[in-house]
Enzyme design. Structure first.
Site, PDB file in Angstrom:
ATOM      1  N   HIS A  51      -0.481   0.471 -10.323  1.00 55.45           N
ATOM      2  CA  HIS A  51      -1.146  -0.481  -9.421  1.00 55.45           C
ATOM      3  C   HIS A  51      -1.662  -1.691 -10.206  1.00 55.45           C
ATOM      4  O   HIS A  51      -2.851  -2.022 -10.178  1.00 55.45           O
ATOM      5  CB  HIS A  51      -2.286   0.188  -8.655  1.00 55.45           C
ATOM      6  CG  HIS A  51      -2.606  -0.517  -7.367  1.00 55.45           C
ATOM      7  ND1 HIS A  51      -3.118   0.133  -6.271  1.00 55.45           N
ATOM      8  CD2 HIS A  51      -2.486  -1.824  -6.990  1.00 55.45           C
ATOM      9  CE1 HIS A  51      -3.321  -0.731  -5.280  1.00 55.45           C
ATOM     10  NE2 HIS A  51      -2.940  -1.923  -5.700  1.00 55.45           N
ATOM     11  N   ARG A  80       0.849  -1.179   0.000  1.00 60.52           N
ATOM     12  CA  ARG A  80       0.000   0.000   0.000  1.00 60.52           C
ATOM     13  C   ARG A  80       0.889   1.234   0.000  1.00 60.52           C
ATOM     14  O   ARG A  80       1.873   1.302   0.737  1.00 60.52           O
ATOM     15  CB  ARG A  80      -0.939   0.017   1.208  1.00 60.52           C
ATOM     16  CG  ARG A  80      -2.135  -0.916   1.073  1.00 60.52           C
ATOM     17  CD  ARG A  80      -3.090  -0.418  -0.019  1.00 60.52           C
ATOM     18  NE  ARG A  80      -4.304  -1.210  -0.144  1.00 60.52           N
ATOM     19  CZ  ARG A  80      -4.485  -2.190  -1.018  1.00 60.52           C
ATOM     20  NH1 ARG A  80      -3.485  -2.529  -1.826  1.00 60.52           N
ATOM     21  NH2 ARG A  80      -5.639  -2.830  -1.093  1.00 60.52           N
ATOM     22  N   GLU A 114      -3.556   7.792  -5.682  1.00 59.30           N
ATOM     23  CA  GLU A 114      -3.740   7.039  -6.924  1.00 59.30           C
ATOM     24  C   GLU A 114      -5.016   7.482  -7.621  1.00 59.30           C
ATOM     25  O   GLU A 114      -6.049   7.622  -6.974  1.00 59.30           O
ATOM     26  CB  GLU A 114      -3.784   5.532  -6.629  1.00 59.30           C
ATOM     27  CG  GLU A 114      -2.486   4.988  -6.059  1.00 59.30           C
ATOM     28  CD  GLU A 114      -2.506   3.491  -5.806  1.00 59.30           C
ATOM     29  OE1 GLU A 114      -3.518   2.847  -6.156  1.00 59.30           O
ATOM     30  OE2 GLU A 114      -1.530   2.958  -5.254  1.00 59.30           O
TER      31      GLU A 114
END
Length: 323
Positions: free
Chosen positions: A284, A236, A265
């Site tokens: 991601h 994370r 993000e």
């Protein structure tokens, strides 16, 4: 009468048809607080970030309909679990199906960061390869270097397998407790965080985001790493203090970073990380293969069917609400 389900992500046709068999399905446009509240699901509102929660105790108290939330992910820091617990709402995730794929992504970050794959590929495309390459194109070896894993869960274990058997890398790790399988299968050595930082050639972060892990790696921790070390984060983003990382990369406190997750993000286009040649930045994509994302969606559907039938047997984040 069928139970009602709110669908906030599209599904493959066969999985959507399976949902329709069991439930009355309403597709909604994302998980904004307003959208969820409109449909009676205030308790499952997403967090905009780690510390600002939508759907706290008062919001969850407004919800009279929500019984279960099924997420297509291994992380659940985007849910206010405390609010769900207070309302007896079960939360189910999909932690097992993505393990190998995320470990592949982490190993790809190790290799691409060490060998400067992205950087030199762009130089070739830009027409800079006009003669035999010299040291300014060289990377560093991966094989036999020390891999440090911060967080020895399923993904950390799968990464250790790749590093140990594929690249002959000694494995160091830090976790909440000793991991007997990692130690017996891969001769992994448990150590404290300071030792992990000092001795790792590759520091690979595979941690969830919690109050305890937020900014766990900051200026002080980065300063303890080798100047030749590479930091890999596919856990994370907020586990790492991004501004401290940028400073460490710019002043050569550490050698490079391979990142699949970020504090914000999508990563802002003006992020200073994108200006640094010693950064590999991915959007991601840890679990983003066709096969794995289908498997995650399938598991999420199965989880929801089981939860609303009162038969949850696995992947339950808050099993205490079932008692």
């Amino acid at each position: 009468m069928k139970p009602e389900v709110l669908l906030y992500k599209s599904l493959p046709d066969d999985l959507r048809a399976r949902l329709d068999e069991h439930f009355t399905v309403t597709a909604i446009n994302g998980l904004s607080p307003e959208t969820i509240a409109e449909h009676g699901g205030a308790g499952a509102r997403r967090r905009h970030d780690r510390l600002q929660q939508h759907g706290g105790s008062s919001a969850a108290g407004e919800n009279a309909k929500l019984r279960a939330a099924s997420t297509i992910s291994v992380g659940y820091d985007n849910f206010d679990v405390e609010a769900l617990n207070q309302r007896g709402i079960v939360l189910i995730d999909t932690p097992t199906v993505l393990t190998e794929t995320v470990a592949d992504t982490m190993m790809a970050l190790v290799l691409s960061s060490a060998r400067r794959v992205v950087e030199v590929a762009e130089r070739v495309k830009a027409g800079e390869w006009r003669r035999s390459i010299g040291p300014d194109w060289f990377g560093i070896d991966v094989h036999h270097k020390k891999m440090g894993i911060l967080g020895m869960g399923r993904i950390g274990l799968a990464l250790a397998q790749r590093a140990h058997h594929g690249f002959g890398m000694p494995i160091l790790y830090n976790a909440r407790k000793h991991h007997e399988e990692a130690e017996s299968r891969f001769n992994a050595q448990y150590c404290d965080l300071d030792t992990l930082l000092r001795e790792s050639d590759f520091l690979c972060i595979s941690l969830p985001l919690t109050e305890q892990t937020h900014h766990m790696i900051g200026r002080e921790q980065l300063a303890k790493m080798k100047p030749s070390a590479i930091l890999i984060n596919a856990g994370r983003g907020p586990v790492v203090d991004e501004q401290a990382l940028i400073a460490a990369l710019k002043d050569k406190t550490i050698h490079a970073a391979g990142l699949d997750v970020f504090e914000q993000e999508p990563l802002p286009v003006d992020s200073e990380l994108l200006t640094l040649p010693n950064v590999v930045a991915l959007p991601h994509i840890g679990s983003a293969t066709h096969e794995t994302r289908y498997g995650m969606a399938r598991d999420a559907v199965d989880n929801l069917i089981a939860a609303l039938a009162g038969k949850v047997e696995k992947n339950c984040v808050n099993p205490q609400v079932l008692r």
